[in-house]
Design an enzyme around this catalytic site. Structure first.
Site, PDB file in Angstrom:
ATOM      1  N   HIS A  51      35.178  56.413  43.790  1.00 53.72           N
ATOM      2  CA  HIS A  51      33.800  55.993  43.561  1.00 53.72           C
ATOM      3  C   HIS A  51      32.908  56.405  44.739  1.00 53.72           C
ATOM      4  O   HIS A  51      32.776  55.642  45.708  1.00 53.72           O
ATOM      5  CB  HIS A  51      33.747  54.473  43.395  1.00 53.72           C
ATOM      6  CG  HIS A  51      34.589  53.977  42.258  1.00 53.72           C
ATOM      7  ND1 HIS A  51      35.962  53.888  42.329  1.00 53.72           N
ATOM      8  CD2 HIS A  51      34.240  53.566  41.010  1.00 53.72           C
ATOM      9  CE1 HIS A  51      36.434  53.431  41.175  1.00 53.72           C
ATOM     10  NE2 HIS A  51      35.408  53.223  40.358  1.00 53.72           N
ATOM     11  N   HIS A 282      28.708  56.981  40.062  1.00 57.39           N
ATOM     12  CA  HIS A 282      29.413  55.711  40.292  1.00 57.39           C
ATOM     13  C   HIS A 282      30.914  55.900  40.535  1.00 57.39           C
ATOM     14  O   HIS A 282      31.423  55.476  41.569  1.00 57.39           O
ATOM     15  CB  HIS A 282      29.214  54.753  39.111  1.00 57.39           C
ATOM     16  CG  HIS A 282      30.255  53.678  39.056  1.00 57.39           C
ATOM     17  ND1 HIS A 282      30.146  52.532  39.794  1.00 57.39           N
ATOM     18  CD2 HIS A 282      31.449  53.606  38.400  1.00 57.39           C
ATOM     19  CE1 HIS A 282      31.234  51.789  39.585  1.00 57.39           C
ATOM     20  NE2 HIS A 282      32.030  52.419  38.744  1.00 57.39           N
ATOM     21  N   GLU A 432      36.484  25.948  38.586  1.00 59.94           N
ATOM     22  CA  GLU A 432      37.896  26.249  38.875  1.00 59.94           C
ATOM     23  C   GLU A 432      38.084  27.648  39.444  1.00 59.94           C
ATOM     24  O   GLU A 432      38.878  27.858  40.362  1.00 59.94           O
ATOM     25  CB  GLU A 432      38.741  26.105  37.589  1.00 59.94           C
ATOM     26  CG  GLU A 432      38.803  24.695  37.020  1.00 59.94           C
ATOM     27  CD  GLU A 432      37.612  24.379  36.117  1.00 59.94           C
ATOM     28  OE1 GLU A 432      36.749  25.264  35.919  1.00 59.94           O
ATOM     29  OE2 GLU A 432      37.542  23.238  35.610  1.00 59.94           O
ATOM     30  N   HIS A 494      43.450  20.443  25.656  1.00 64.10           N
ATOM     31  CA  HIS A 494      43.830  20.096  27.026  1.00 64.10           C
ATOM     32  C   HIS A 494      45.331  20.203  27.280  1.00 64.10           C
ATOM     33  O   HIS A 494      45.778  19.976  28.401  1.00 64.10           O
ATOM     34  CB  HIS A 494      43.361  18.668  27.355  1.00 64.10           C
ATOM     35  CG  HIS A 494      41.890  18.595  27.626  1.00 64.10           C
ATOM     36  ND1 HIS A 494      40.967  19.154  26.790  1.00 64.10           N
ATOM     37  CD2 HIS A 494      41.197  18.041  28.661  1.00 64.10           C
ATOM     38  CE1 HIS A 494      39.749  18.941  27.288  1.00 64.10           C
ATOM     39  NE2 HIS A 494      39.862  18.284  28.426  1.00 64.10           N
TER      40      HIS A 494
END
Ligand code: TPP
Length: 686
Positions: A51, A282, A432, A494
């Protein structure tokens, strides 16, 4: 359409520290930045992959940062009080490799640059921590580096609060791209950093308006300055090709009482005649014609990989700037009180206070043998933490807004806040992913063993960061509670089913699932001792009987599996189980005994540790009984390595359901009766 290239700004050496002012004054900033551009173009071209766009576009930002601000010393890449530089946009790795080479990091020779992306080179496709000296964290998955940096900045503040600014006083810089800021994790990271007012965190945003698909406008229209301001940051915009403006913005950021974003407007692939400002620069080699044109535009007429002596000397002078600061720091460390110094060095080197840990574990084991406890392993973990965190002050806990459920806040642990970083518990918020990545950053910083909590089912939200922790080999400990259908009424959303298998699939990750209060303590001890790998402790919401009743100083979990209940006589059946299902296996053993079948029960708290044992030992734990049955309230995947494809498995094959835990175990057939039946039916076949 290419964005028009702004004029290349002239150099200003005025802000350079005295040590390097002279050398810097000799060489225009522009030529120093062009050295990065040339190395990036050439290395990518040689590798036929990579890149070039980011290093060419961000070369001015990097030149200003590394020649005027960043505190580091190539002679000691791991000097604890260095500033941290995180290239969050890891695809631009040639930027940092070029810098390490030019600044005089010994191992980063021009040969390594020429071997960009080749097997074993110090210049892998994306920067890898532990592989290349001077790389602070492994980046590539966008957004992770930014969140790691938040953890590093927290670690710096905490250690400064504990040991004082004489020993700990550094800044964390990040170079982030559009992609980093589009990733969801960036929101979690910047919100936490803003909330904690991490003033020594400075993000340089490579604001080039281009990503792989083309102009950013195809997919994004966020005003990043407003976004960061809304999260409590100071934010500004500068021309990312104007060294004076970049320097002034960093200067200003250093005076702020909050983290800073500097959106540096740049041109991707700066210098490339037709590809600059477009996605074409890029992520692929520019090609010989384009490189020729870029050399002409940049006024860089040297062959590939050649750096003029004056430019090299100027970069070396920049690399030498930090020597004095490191020397002064070493003197301050030498002058520190012996106890303080010893403790600082112990923590920074990641050495555990073994004696204190052994004492704490022994004390707890004696108590548990004298008064067995029928409690959930999450509570057992809390009890273990009360003892262990008292012995290990570098343990810093936390939870993603499930503190009361994860039981990760030890007794008396003060909360880390914007006004007091001396605490030892972090309210990560419902973040999280950001939490797991920040934990990686803390561990990478050194001096801290982060542990934290969420529900096991949400390990999916942490997974990219856990994978990187495993790849980097850093000690972070994830407490993941509510580890099966045993959590009951919250239902299938859950209830983890495939998560243990998914975590066990990550190389170098230790996944512990202890069966009672003693195993929980032992697994904690093992996770702490695993200095070069992350751990997950999968813990129950529901109470479990204590199965380990005898006082035993040995850590039986260390082998990954062990016989927890021997057969009466020659075993015809081996029952294997983890966590809450070990008690079910023990009950099944009794049922089998009543039917005249001798069975043994093997607890398997950690697959990875079992796998690591010599084959003979592993075979002896697995045993020679003709029938093998495993029970785990999760999917079978992974178990065949223990029970073989002919073994019987009692567990889950579907998602869970909403009901009290006891009903669910009956409903899904994870019961002693079913385990015994499975064993008997296999016995018939033998
Ligand atoms: C999580 C993640 N998703 C996707 C990618 C693949 N990828 C690499 S760079 C990039 C985006 C490029 O845009 P930007 O971040 O602005 O970098 P620039 O083009 O400026 O170099 C993508 C999607 C990745 N590395 N990480």
């Amino acid at each position: 359409m290419p964005i028009p290239m702004p004029p290349i700004a002239a150099a200003s050496a005025a802000a350079a520290p005295a040590a390097s002012r002279d050398a810097l004054a000799q060489v225009a900033h522009q030529r120093m930045a062009n050295a990065i551009r040339a190395l990036a173009m050439d290395a990518v071209e040689q590798a036929k992959s990579g890149h070039p766009g980011l290093p060419m576009g961000a070369a001015d930002i990097a030149t200003v940062l590394f020649t005027r601000f960043l505190k580091f010393d190539p002679a000691d890449p791991a000097w604890p009080d260095r500033d941290r530089f995180v290239l969050s946009a890891g695809h631009g790795s040639m930027l940092v490799y070029a810098l390490l080479h030019l600044l005089g990091y010994e191992k980063m020779t021009i040969e390594e640059i020429k071997r960009f992306r080749q097997l074993g080179a110090l210049t892998p496709g994306h920067p890898e921590f532990g592989h290349t000296p001077g790389i602070e964290t492994t980046t590539g998955p966008l957004g992770q580096g930014l969140a790691n940096a938040v953890g590093m900045a927290i670690a710096e503040r905490h250690l400064a609060a504990v040991f004082g600014r004489d020993l700990v006083d550094h800044t964390t810089f990040v170079l982030a791209s559009d992609g980093d800021l589009m990733e969801g994790i960036s929101q979690e990271a910047i919100a936490l950093a803003g909330h904690l007012r991490l003033a020594k965190l400075i993000v340089l945003f490579d604001d080039n308006g281009i990503s792989i698909d083309g102009p950013l406008a195809l997919a994004d229209s966020v005003d990043q300055v407003k976004r960061f301001e809304a999260a409590g940051w100071s934010a500004s915009r500068v021309d990312g090709h104007d060294p004076g403006a970049i320097a002034a913005a960093i200067e200003a950021a250093k005076t702020r009482d909050r983290p800073s974003l500097i959106a540096c407007r740049t041109v991707i692939g700066f210098g490339a005649p037709t590809k600059a400002g477009t996605e074409k620069s890029h992520g692929s080699p520019l090609g010989p014609e384009e490189i020729k044109g870029a050399r002409a535009r940049l006024g860089w007429d040297l062959p590939a990989f050649e750096i003029p002596a004056d430019v090299r000397a100027a970069w070396r002078a920049a690399g030498a700037r930090g020597k004095g600061a490191r020397q002064a720091w070493l003197e301050r460390l030498a002058a520190a009180a012996p106890d303080q110094r010893a403790e600082f060095e112990r923590r920074l080197h990641g050495r555990l206070p073994q004696d204190q840990i052994s004492l704490a574990v022994r004390g707890m084991k004696e108590k548990l043998a004298a008064a067995p406890k029928e409690i959930a392993t999450r509570i057992a973990s809390e009890n273990a933490l009360d003892a262990l965190t008292a012995a290990v002050p570098e343990m810093i806990g936390g939870s993603a807004d499930l503190t009361g459920s994860n039981n990760t806040r030890p007794k008396g642990a003060k909360v880390i806040s914007a006004t007091d970083f001396g605490g030892r518990f972090i309210h990560y918020g419902v973040r999280e992913h950001g939490m797991a990545a920040a934990m990686n950053g803390m561990a990478l910083h050194g001096g801290i063993i982060p542990f934290s909590g969420t529900f096991l089912v949400f390990s999916d939200y942490c997974r990219p960061a856990i994978r990187l922790a495993a790849l980097m080999g850093v000690r972070v400990i994830h407490v993941m509670t509510h580890d099966s259908i045993g959590l009951g009424e919250d239902g299938p959303t859950h209830q983890p089913v495939e998560h243990l298998a998914a975590l066990r699939a990550i190389p170098n990750l230790l996944v512990f699932r202890p069966c009672d209060t003693v195993e929980t303590l032992e697994c904690w001890q093992l996770a702490l001792a695993a200095s070069d790998r992350p751990s997950v402790l999968a813990l129950t919401r529901q109470n479990l009987p204590q199965l380990r009743l005898a006082a035993d100083e040995r850590n039986l979990c260390a082998g990954g599996a062990y016989e927890i209940a021997a057969a009466q006589g020659n075993a015809q059946v081996s029952l294997f189980a983890t966590g809450s299902e070990v008690a079910i296996a023990v009950a099944a053993q009794k049922l089998l005994r009543e039917r005249g079948v001798a069975a043994r029960v093997v607890s398997v708290p950690c697959f990875e540790l079992l796998r690591a044992r010599p084959a003979a030992e592993r075979r002896s734990v697995i045993g020679t009984a003709p029938v093998r049955v495993a029970v785990e309230a999760a999917i079978r995947q992974g178990w065949d390595e223990i029970i073989g494809s002919d073994g019987a498995f009692v567990g889950m094959t579907t998602f869970g359901a909403s009901a009290p835990a006891r009903d669910l175990y009956g409903h899904f057939g994870i019961t002693p009766e079913r385990v015994a039946e499975a064993a008997l039916s296999k016995l018939k076949d033998t």
